[in-house]
Design a protein around this motif. Sequence first.
Motif, PDB file in Angstrom:
ATOM      1  N   ASN A 319      -5.887   3.876  12.530  1.00 50.75           N
ATOM      2  CA  ASN A 319      -4.771   3.860  11.575  1.00 50.75           C
ATOM      3  C   ASN A 319      -3.599   3.052  12.113  1.00 50.75           C
ATOM      4  O   ASN A 319      -2.999   2.258  11.390  1.00 50.75           O
ATOM      5  CB  ASN A 319      -4.310   5.291  11.276  1.00 50.75           C
ATOM      6  CG  ASN A 319      -5.098   5.911  10.135  1.00 50.75           C
ATOM      7  OD1 ASN A 319      -5.401   5.229   9.158  1.00 50.75           O
ATOM      8  ND2 ASN A 319      -5.437   7.169  10.253  1.00 50.75           N
ATOM      9  N   ASN A 323      -2.248  -0.441  10.579  1.00 48.58           N
ATOM     10  CA  ASN A 323      -0.844  -0.554  10.155  1.00 48.58           C
ATOM     11  C   ASN A 323      -0.170  -1.753  10.813  1.00 48.58           C
ATOM     12  O   ASN A 323       0.585  -2.490  10.170  1.00 48.58           O
ATOM     13  CB  ASN A 323      -0.067   0.714  10.532  1.00 48.58           C
ATOM     14  CG  ASN A 323      -0.289   1.827   9.528  1.00 48.58           C
ATOM     15  OD1 ASN A 323      -0.877   1.608   8.485  1.00 48.58           O
ATOM     16  ND2 ASN A 323       0.187   3.016   9.838  1.00 48.58           N
ATOM     17  N   LYS A 374       2.956  -0.211   0.525  1.00 46.75           N
ATOM     18  CA  LYS A 374       1.955  -1.273   0.287  1.00 46.75           C
ATOM     19  C   LYS A 374       1.402  -1.273  -1.122  1.00 46.75           C
ATOM     20  O   LYS A 374       0.374  -1.893  -1.387  1.00 46.75           O
ATOM     21  CB  LYS A 374       0.820  -1.122   1.301  1.00 46.75           C
ATOM     22  CG  LYS A 374       1.305  -1.249   2.726  1.00 46.75           C
ATOM     23  CD  LYS A 374       0.248  -0.927   3.737  1.00 46.75           C
ATOM     24  CE  LYS A 374       0.881  -0.807   5.122  1.00 46.75           C
ATOM     25  NZ  LYS A 374      -0.045  -0.265   6.095  1.00 46.75           N
ATOM     26  N   GLY A 382      -2.442   7.358   6.117  1.00 50.69           N
ATOM     27  CA  GLY A 382      -2.718   6.962   7.503  1.00 50.69           C
ATOM     28  C   GLY A 382      -1.873   7.696   8.533  1.00 50.69           C
ATOM     29  O   GLY A 382      -2.407   8.380   9.409  1.00 50.69           O
TER      30      GLY A 382
HETATM   31 MG   LIG Z   1      -1.854   2.919   7.200  1.00 48.01          MG
END
Ligand SMILES: [Mg+2]
Length: 431
Positions: A319, A323, A374, A382
């Motif tokens: 995660n 990211n 996003k 996440g």
């Molecule tokens: Mg993420």
Amino acid sequence: MTEARQDSLPWLDDASRTEIRRAVEALYRVHGLMGSLTDLDALLLRISEESRRVAGAEAASVILYDEKSDELYFEVALGDSGDQARLKSEIRLKMGQGIAGSAAAARATLNISDASRDPRFFSEADSASSFQTRNLLAVPMIERGSLIGVLEVLNKVGADTFSPLDVHVMEMFSGIAAAAVANARLIEQQIKTERLTAIGQAIAGLTHHIKNIITGLNSSTELIDMSLDRGRRDVMDRTWPVLKRSVQRISNFVQDLLAFSKPRVPMRQECDLGALLCEARDAVRDLFNTKHIEMDMDLSGLNGAVWLEADGVYRCLLNLLNNAADALPATGGHVWVRAWSTAPDTLEMEVRDDGPGVPAELRDTIWDPFFSTKGARGTGLGLATTAKVIQEHNGTITLARSGSGACFHILLPGAMRPAVGARDELGESEQ
Ligand SMILES: [Mg+2]
Ligand SMILES: Nc1ncnc2c1ncn2[C@@H]1O[C@H](COP(=O)(O)OP(=O)(O)OP(=O)(O)O)[C@@H](O)[C@H]1O
């Protein structure tokens, strides 16, 4: 103060004055309490306890009105020999049945000095609770014209019957109690509605996310079909990594959802952190290559074996790496992963990038489930999942304040030794 009180109500004898003072004090206390209690179960229990105190009775019951079936049911029954569970599960009263049902039907207080002689008395409640009722006072609880239930106090302590003052005080008390119950019900309903709205929004967001990935998968498979039909190896080469990424995204998403959805005790086992980090790096290799991201790994400060749930920590690293990749521009960037141990048995890890960093106003919000900047590309699960896994390992994850970019710092106390709990968990899992 005490003297002033003794001078008041001069026409009453001492006993009556004490009674009145007890009642007024009880009402004051109850008024304050009722407003502050919003949990319905706790409130009903409190109403029952206070009824008993206010009326000076041996036992008290809160009997609620079920509008759908037009019946009454025991919600709380308190007494020294009371058997609450049986009363609650077995006894329902029709309107007009028993003293409580009669008080509810007439919407009037009933003060019964000899229960055994009253034909309306419903002795089954006594048999179910192994309590013997001698006298009782049943007061309907009414809020803005609607019946909420009936308060019953049983067996006046030190007397054969409840006094007119008891009746008066219980009638005032039942008004306060009815308003408090109606209020708590409203709050419960509101919380339920808010929860349903939040769940609805979350499902809508998740469905949208899945739909996007599936759209990507569909167009990739169509392109691969076409390249197979027409022998276009070049299209196949371009499409295959896209298809792999879509599969990876959907698999990540499902894993995060699973990790997030229920509380777990991690199965700590001895694991090779270097291998784990390499595995995570391999999983994001394509993505990092496409975005020209370089990655450095430094495990030089790590002394000895680590004890973790490998799958959980792997998900956290994945995660954080995803990211970082998302945050970095298409022109590329740098990601640093570092792990080291500190005395006596703590494992520390850091995933840092040189992207734009997290804006100050979002530093707290990024940990919220379903928060994402996003749009349809992110579920916002996440970091929430990562924090949950780390917390389940009794650790912490923070967004460290570094110059530019983002730096996530993980602290896992006890990860450098096979903790007693870990051995137990391991033992259980091996059986
Ligand atoms: Mg993420
Ligand atoms: N390295 C980072 N740099 C800048 N912002 C970040 C970074 N990591 C996380 N964030 C911010 O935190 C938000 C939440 O991250 P999180 O991983 O929980 O969800 P997501 O990445 O948006 O979606 P998902 O991980 O579910 O696909 C991101 O949308 C982003 O705004």
